[in-house]
Each structure stands twice: as C-alpha cells, then as structure tokens.
Design a protein around this motif. Structure first.
Motif, PDB file in Angstrom:
ATOM      1  N   HIS A   1       6.898   2.333   6.753  1.00  0.00           N
ATOM      2  CA  HIS A   1       8.018   1.875   5.932  1.00  0.00           C
ATOM      3  C   HIS A   1       7.618   1.429   4.535  1.00  0.00           C
ATOM      4  CE1 HIS A   1      10.451   2.097   9.522  1.00  0.00           C
ATOM      5  NE2 HIS A   1       9.538   1.378  10.147  1.00  0.00           N
ATOM      6  N   LEU A   2       6.394   1.702   4.114  1.00  0.00           N
ATOM      7  CA  LEU A   2       5.942   1.259   2.797  1.00  0.00           C
ATOM      8  C   LEU A   2       5.119   2.330   2.099  1.00  0.00           C
ATOM      9  CD1 LEU A   2       4.707  -2.380   3.436  1.00  0.00           C
ATOM     10  CD2 LEU A   2       6.740  -1.697   2.170  1.00  0.00           C
ATOM     11  N   CYS A   3       5.195   2.292   0.775  1.00  0.00           N
ATOM     12  CA  CYS A   3       4.346   3.104  -0.085  1.00  0.00           C
ATOM     13  C   CYS A   3       3.836   2.160  -1.176  1.00  0.00           C
ATOM     14  CB  CYS A   3       5.155   4.245  -0.696  1.00  0.00           C
ATOM     15  SG  CYS A   3       4.212   5.248  -1.851  1.00  0.00           S
ATOM     16  N   VAL A   4       2.529   2.076  -1.320  1.00  0.00           N
ATOM     17  CA  VAL A   4       1.918   1.214  -2.335  1.00  0.00           C
ATOM     18  C   VAL A   4       0.939   2.065  -3.126  1.00  0.00           C
ATOM     19  CG1 VAL A   4       0.513  -0.845  -2.756  1.00  0.00           C
ATOM     20  CG2 VAL A   4       2.095  -0.789  -0.799  1.00  0.00           C
ATOM     21  N   PHE A   5       1.102   2.044  -4.450  1.00  0.00           N
ATOM     22  CA  PHE A   5       0.123   2.733  -5.282  1.00  0.00           C
ATOM     23  C   PHE A   5      -0.130   1.934  -6.536  1.00  0.00           C
ATOM     24  CE2 PHE A   5       4.202   4.643  -6.308  1.00  0.00           C
ATOM     25  CZ  PHE A   5       4.212   4.753  -7.687  1.00  0.00           C
ATOM     26  N   GLU A   6      -1.281   2.200  -7.155  1.00  0.00           N
ATOM     27  CA  GLU A   6      -1.669   1.517  -8.387  1.00  0.00           C
ATOM     28  C   GLU A   6      -1.844   2.549  -9.486  1.00  0.00           C
ATOM     29  OE1 GLU A   6      -4.728  -1.546  -8.085  1.00  0.00           O
ATOM     30  OE2 GLU A   6      -4.532  -1.407  -5.904  1.00  0.00           O
TER      31      GLU A   6
ATOM     32  N   ASP B   1      -9.878   1.418   3.328  1.00  0.00           N
ATOM     33  CA  ASP B   1     -10.843   1.154   2.264  1.00  0.00           C
ATOM     34  C   ASP B   1     -10.345   1.825   0.982  1.00  0.00           C
ATOM     35  OD1 ASP B   1     -12.964   0.788   0.570  1.00  0.00           O
ATOM     36  OD2 ASP B   1     -14.401   1.899   1.797  1.00  0.00           O
ATOM     37  N   HIS B   2      -9.801   1.025   0.080  1.00  0.00           N
ATOM     38  CA  HIS B   2      -9.250   1.574  -1.161  1.00  0.00           C
ATOM     39  C   HIS B   2     -10.331   2.093  -2.104  1.00  0.00           C
ATOM     40  CE1 HIS B   2      -5.365   0.245   0.091  1.00  0.00           C
ATOM     41  NE2 HIS B   2      -5.760  -1.007   0.152  1.00  0.00           N
ATOM     42  N   THR B   3     -11.551   1.585  -1.963  1.00  0.00           N
ATOM     43  CA  THR B   3     -12.614   2.022  -2.872  1.00  0.00           C
ATOM     44  C   THR B   3     -12.948   3.496  -2.692  1.00  0.00           C
ATOM     45  OG1 THR B   3     -14.356   1.328  -1.342  1.00  0.00           O
ATOM     46  CG2 THR B   3     -13.642  -0.285  -2.990  1.00  0.00           C
ATOM     47  N   GLY B   4     -12.673   4.047  -1.510  1.00  0.00           N
ATOM     48  CA  GLY B   4     -12.961   5.449  -1.262  1.00  0.00           C
ATOM     49  C   GLY B   4     -11.792   6.380  -1.507  1.00  0.00           C
ATOM     50  N   GLN B   5     -10.651   5.826  -1.895  1.00  0.00           N
ATOM     51  CA  GLN B   5      -9.467   6.669  -2.091  1.00  0.00           C
ATOM     52  C   GLN B   5      -9.520   7.392  -3.437  1.00  0.00           C
ATOM     53  OE1 GLN B   5      -6.515   3.546  -1.340  1.00  0.00           O
ATOM     54  NE2 GLN B   5      -5.870   4.700   0.467  1.00  0.00           N
TER      55      GLN B   5
END
Length: 137
Positions: A32-37, A5-9
């Motif tokens: 194997h992944l890193c995703v950030f905004e 749940d990205h809304t709580g990050q």
C-alpha cells in the motif's frame, strides 16, 4: 519482517538533472505504499502531473518550490506538503545546492500518471511503478 538495503538500490536519471531512487514499492514487497527519493540539480525537479492517490513530499535538504493547483510555496528543509488525490502538482529546486526530496504515495503501484510536459517520458523502471507519463487530455 523484511529489511530493504537502500544503499544497494539502483538510481535512475529522470528527468534531466534529477536522480531518482525507488526505495519502497510493490517491487520490494509493499502492498500500500510507494516511497522514492530524488536529488535535483538547481532549477530541476518534477513537471506538473497528477496521481490517483494521495502523496506527501518532504524536503530533506535544500529548498523547493512546490505547487499544487494554483497554490505555490517555497518549502525548506524539514517541511512536507500533502498533495490531495487528483491535484496537478510538481516541484523544482529553487536553491543553489542539490535538492533532496522524498515522496510517499498511498499505493505500491498505480497509474496512469499524467504530466503536461510531453518530453518528460517515463524511464522503464519508474514507469512500472508510477505508471506511464503522458499529456493530459
């Protein structure tokens, strides 16, 4: 299946004028992944730096000037740039509204990441994922 749940990050401010939210990483179970905004105020963005893995930068809203090596381009909403392994790169918001950008990296944790800007300084949570920001030799 793991649902995140990205809304709580948490969102973190780094560098000045930029809000970052780590979406996917080793911390959320990725191998194997890193995703950030990031949301960048006009004139703000990421200083020149490099990684030991490939990265994709996608402009979700606004306009960015993205550079890799000696190449520079203005990248509008809906376009991506692939940054090769070991290439100095960075970006900044060239628009008048907030730039929203997503970064996808081919590792859940890696380091060190280096930048030419000694004042960049990694914030604690991001440094655990992205490595320590420091001046290149």
């Amino acid at each position: 299946m793991r649902i995140i749940d990205h809304t709580g990050q948490a969102q973190e401010r780094w560098p000045p004028g930029v809000v970052t939210r780590m979406c996917i990483s080793a911390e959320t179970g990725a191998e194997h992944l890193c995703v950030f905004e990031q949301w960048c105020d006009p004139g703000c963005g990421a200083p020149a730096h490099l990684h030991t893995v490939e990265e994709v930068l996608t402009v979700l809203a606004g306009h960015a000037e993205i550079w890799t090596g000696d190449e520079r381009a203005t990248v509008p909403t809906g376009q991506s740039v692939i940054v090769p392994v070991g290439h100095q790169h960075g970006f900044r918001n060239t628009g008048e509204t907030v730039l929203h950008i997503r970064a996808i990296l081919a590792a859940s944790m890696f380091g060190p990441v280096t930048t030419r800007d000694e004042t960049a300084g990694a914030i604690p949570k991001l440094s655990a994922i992205l490595g320590v920001y420091s001046s290149p030799s």
